[in-house]
Scaffold this active site. Structure first.
Site, PDB file in Angstrom:
ATOM      1  N   GLU A  83       0.758  -1.089  -0.036  1.00  0.00           N
ATOM      2  CA  GLU A  83      -0.051  -0.009   0.151  1.00  0.00           C
ATOM      3  C   GLU A  83       0.951   1.121   0.054  1.00  0.00           C
ATOM      4  OE1 GLU A  83      -4.200  -1.438   1.914  1.00  0.00           O
ATOM      5  OE2 GLU A  83      -2.697  -0.792   3.485  1.00  0.00           O
ATOM      6  N   CYS A 141       3.582   8.358   1.087  1.00  0.00           N
ATOM      7  CA  CYS A 141       4.056   7.479   2.102  1.00  0.00           C
ATOM      8  C   CYS A 141       4.260   6.308   1.451  1.00  0.00           C
ATOM      9  CB  CYS A 141       3.021   7.349   3.295  1.00  0.00           C
ATOM     10  SG  CYS A 141       3.551   6.289   4.552  1.00  0.00           S
ATOM     11  N   SER A 152      12.162   6.429   8.055  1.00  0.00           N
ATOM     12  CA  SER A 152      11.703   6.157   9.397  1.00  0.00           C
ATOM     13  C   SER A 152      12.200   4.655  10.116  1.00  0.00           C
ATOM     14  CB  SER A 152      10.059   6.392   9.734  1.00  0.00           C
ATOM     15  OG  SER A 152       9.702   6.007  10.896  1.00  0.00           O
ATOM     16  N   GLU A 171      10.309  -1.887   7.039  1.00  0.00           N
ATOM     17  CA  GLU A 171      11.306  -1.346   7.904  1.00  0.00           C
ATOM     18  C   GLU A 171      12.534  -1.007   6.946  1.00  0.00           C
ATOM     19  OE1 GLU A 171      12.211  -0.012  10.612  1.00  0.00           O
ATOM     20  OE2 GLU A 171      14.375   0.087   9.862  1.00  0.00           O
ATOM     21  N   CYS A 212       1.416  -2.353  15.552  1.00  0.00           N
ATOM     22  CA  CYS A 212       1.194  -2.163  14.402  1.00  0.00           C
ATOM     23  C   CYS A 212       0.455  -3.262  13.350  1.00  0.00           C
ATOM     24  CB  CYS A 212       2.568  -1.809  13.774  1.00  0.00           C
ATOM     25  SG  CYS A 212       2.677  -1.416  11.972  1.00  0.00           S
ATOM     26  N   SER A 219      11.358   5.607  15.454  1.00  0.00           N
ATOM     27  CA  SER A 219      10.084   5.065  15.980  1.00  0.00           C
ATOM     28  C   SER A 219      10.281   4.688  17.527  1.00  0.00           C
ATOM     29  CB  SER A 219       9.471   4.085  15.462  1.00  0.00           C
ATOM     30  OG  SER A 219       9.049   4.449  14.145  1.00  0.00           O
ATOM     31  N   LEU A 220      10.338   5.559  18.577  1.00  0.00           N
ATOM     32  CA  LEU A 220      10.889   5.407  19.788  1.00  0.00           C
ATOM     33  C   LEU A 220       9.677   4.777  20.726  1.00  0.00           C
ATOM     34  CD1 LEU A 220      13.262   5.930  21.779  1.00  0.00           C
ATOM     35  CD2 LEU A 220      12.418   8.116  22.375  1.00  0.00           C
ATOM     36  N   HIS A 221       8.832   5.428  20.897  1.00  0.00           N
ATOM     37  CA  HIS A 221       7.458   5.076  21.525  1.00  0.00           C
ATOM     38  C   HIS A 221       7.489   4.612  22.899  1.00  0.00           C
ATOM     39  CE1 HIS A 221       6.222   5.091  17.459  1.00  0.00           C
ATOM     40  NE2 HIS A 221       6.338   3.899  17.206  1.00  0.00           N
ATOM     41  N   CYS A 257       6.296  -7.323   7.013  1.00  0.00           N
ATOM     42  CA  CYS A 257       7.384  -6.688   8.113  1.00  0.00           C
ATOM     43  C   CYS A 257       7.825  -7.758   8.888  1.00  0.00           C
ATOM     44  CB  CYS A 257       6.910  -5.469   8.403  1.00  0.00           C
ATOM     45  SG  CYS A 257       8.306  -4.405   9.670  1.00  0.00           S
ATOM     46  N   CYS A 296       6.494  -5.108  15.801  1.00  0.00           N
ATOM     47  CA  CYS A 296       5.821  -4.187  16.792  1.00  0.00           C
ATOM     48  C   CYS A 296       4.355  -4.685  17.412  1.00  0.00           C
ATOM     49  CB  CYS A 296       6.044  -2.804  16.323  1.00  0.00           C
ATOM     50  SG  CYS A 296       7.737  -2.271  15.853  1.00  0.00           S
ATOM     51  N   CYS A 312      -0.915   6.005   9.750  1.00  0.00           N
ATOM     52  CA  CYS A 312       0.095   5.119  10.306  1.00  0.00           C
ATOM     53  C   CYS A 312      -0.126   3.670  10.810  1.00  0.00           C
ATOM     54  CB  CYS A 312       1.019   6.176  11.217  1.00  0.00           C
ATOM     55  SG  CYS A 312       1.475   7.423  10.940  1.00  0.00           S
TER      56      CYS A 312
HETATM   57  N1  SAH Z   1       9.401   0.359  10.057  1.00  0.00           N
HETATM   58  C1  SAH Z   1       9.346   1.883  10.192  1.00  0.00           C
HETATM   59  C2  SAH Z   1       8.482   2.829   9.190  1.00  0.00           C
HETATM   60  C3  SAH Z   1       6.943   2.374   9.273  1.00  0.00           C
HETATM   61  S1  SAH Z   1       5.872   2.653  10.635  1.00  0.00           S
HETATM   62  C4  SAH Z   1       9.262   2.504  11.653  1.00  0.00           C
HETATM   63  O1  SAH Z   1       9.163   1.504  12.520  1.00  0.00           O
HETATM   64  O2  SAH Z   1       9.653   3.634  11.849  1.00  0.00           O
HETATM   65  C5  SAH Z   1       5.497   4.383  10.469  1.00  0.00           C
HETATM   66  C6  SAH Z   1       5.335   4.899  11.899  1.00  0.00           C
HETATM   67  O3  SAH Z   1       3.951   4.602  12.330  1.00  0.00           O
HETATM   68  C7  SAH Z   1       6.135   4.305  12.902  1.00  0.00           C
HETATM   69  O4  SAH Z   1       6.582   5.479  14.076  1.00  0.00           O
HETATM   70  C8  SAH Z   1       5.373   3.426  13.506  1.00  0.00           C
HETATM   71  O5  SAH Z   1       5.764   3.008  14.819  1.00  0.00           O
HETATM   72  C9  SAH Z   1       3.963   4.045  13.869  1.00  0.00           C
HETATM   73  N2  SAH Z   1       2.677   3.122  13.868  1.00  0.00           N
HETATM   74  C10 SAH Z   1       2.700   1.822  13.914  1.00  0.00           C
HETATM   75  N3  SAH Z   1       1.232   1.491  14.025  1.00  0.00           N
HETATM   76  C11 SAH Z   1       0.698   2.713  14.286  1.00  0.00           C
HETATM   77  C12 SAH Z   1      -0.601   2.789  14.796  1.00  0.00           C
HETATM   78  N4  SAH Z   1      -1.487   1.830  14.817  1.00  0.00           N
HETATM   79  N5  SAH Z   1      -1.064   4.073  14.978  1.00  0.00           N
HETATM   80  C13 SAH Z   1      -0.119   5.365  14.934  1.00  0.00           C
HETATM   81  N6  SAH Z   1       1.127   5.167  14.460  1.00  0.00           N
HETATM   82  C14 SAH Z   1       1.507   3.839  14.286  1.00  0.00           C
END
Ligand code: SAH
Length: 339
Positions: A88, A101, A187, A156, A115, A210-212, A108, A112, A329
């Site tokens: 997508e 995007c 990212s 990723e 996700c 992507s820290l979170h 992937c 995570c 996202c």
């Molecule tokens: N693999 C890469 C790029 C793809 S994700 C990465 O991890 O950065 C792009 C961003 O969306 C990342 O920061 C990811 O953590 C975030 N993301 C994933 N699932 C999400 C969700 N359900 N809601 C909001 N952001 C999300």
């Protein structure tokens, strides 16, 4: 080979091997990316024998649009690659330009927990040429020019490192698609060796992490990559990146209700990032059917924001885009049967 996989320098080399001057690469890039032909036979300023050779040596990649869903300023595409796999891509119309995007992998492996994109394991890399085609096919469909690229779709990017570097080189070339490096953002979930490698990458693109989570315990529970490269290692690599490139790094932080949105988390995050050339992008979590996490309330997000601000951390809250059509996202997915 897919012609869209060829960097400008690759083409210069190619023409050299058949005793042609380097300006032929410029001509070909012009046909491919300015005039947008999709058949070598349409080229009029290169000799017939050479056209035939090109036609023998290369093919035009065949990404197809399977489906487009639009919601005002957001357009989500389901795209079929030449081998039938689907990915997508999402086009967002901002006031500052049009941002695409793109997906960098089919599926992937990062796993995570929050996700959607990681629910199907990686099937294969998306090639540099296919990423280029994501741009071409969507520009053609909407009759627009894309000004910004974010490599934040499925996959990723640092797990497909060589292809994304090649992709950046191709789209940045001023004889071709010509998207400025400062308009390109990569990212990553934090593949530390690649962050070091990326510090040497000679294009001034933006890096987002992507820290979170502000500590290992929480991050381990959300992102398996943290077990391979913990926060200390991640932060050291980012310090190195900032020092080498002199560029500001973005930290993405999704807001998960009662998981990582507390006052203590905000304080811990502020301590972790203190003094770094960075800013934090708070992302309201996009809920998906299959995953149980909930989005933090507006008040919680604003409180978190205030706490970071008061502690001198630059912070923004990501504007919401595309959640009605599951284009936001973390909602993109690889499917076999389509949307
Ligand atoms: N693999 C890469 C790029 C793809 S994700 C990465 O991890 O950065 C792009 C961003 O969306 C990342 O920061 C990811 O953590 C975030 N993301 C994933 N699932 C999400 C969700 N359900 N809601 C909001 N952001 C999300």
């Amino acid at each position: 080979m897919n012609i869209y996989d060829m960097t400008y320098d690759d083409l210069v080399d190619y023409f050299k091997t058949i005793n042609l001057k380097s300006y032929r690469a410029k001509q070909l890039y012009d046909w491919l990316y300015v005039k947008r032909i999709n058949n070598f036979k349409d080229i009029t300023n290169i000799k017939k024998e050479i056209i035939e050779k090109l036609d023998n040596d290369y093919y035009f990649g065949k990404i197809e649009i399977v489906k487009r869903e639009s919601d005002e300023l957001v357009h989500k595409y389901l795209l079929k690659l030449g081998d039938g796999n689907t990915i997508e891509a999402v086009l967002m119309e901002h006031d500052y330009g049009k941002s695409l995007c793109i997906s960098s992998e089919v599926g992937c492996n990062m796993g995570c927990k929050f996700c959607e994109s990681g629910r199907i394991k990686k099937i294969r890399d998306v090639t540099a040429g296919e990423m280029v085609e994501e741009i071409l096919v969507i520009e053609k469909d909407l009759k627009i020019r894309i000004s910004h690229i974010v490599i934040m779709g499925i996959g990723e990017p640092f797990d497909n490192y060589n292809n994304i570097c090649k992709f950046i080189e191709i789209v940045n070339n001023s004889n071709g698609i010509n998207i400025g490096s400062r308009h390109i953002t990569v990212s990553t979930c934090g593949i530390v060796p690649k962050i070091y490698e990326f510090s040497k990458f000679p294009y001034q693109v933006n890096l987002a992490i992507s820290l979170h989570a502000p500590n290992d315990k929480l991050r381990n529970s959300l992102m398996p990559i943290n077990k391979a490269y913990n926060l200390k290692e991640l932060m050291e690599s980012i310090d190195y990146y900032i020092k080498e490139t002199n560029r500001r790094v973005t930290f993405e932080y999704i807001m998960l209700s009662d998981i990582n949105d507390t006052y203590e988390c905000a304080m811990e995050l502020a301590r972790l990032l203190k003094g770094k050339n960075c800013y934090v992008n708070l992302i309201p979590y996009n809920e998906t059917e299959n995953i149980g996490y909930k989005r933090s309330s507006k008040e919680k997000i604003l409180k978190f924001y205030d706490t970071l601000k008061k502690n001198n951390i630059s912070v923004t809250i990501r504007r919401e885009f595309g959640s009605r059509i599951s284009a936001a996202c973390g909602q993109l997915k690889t499917t076999k049967e389509g949307l």
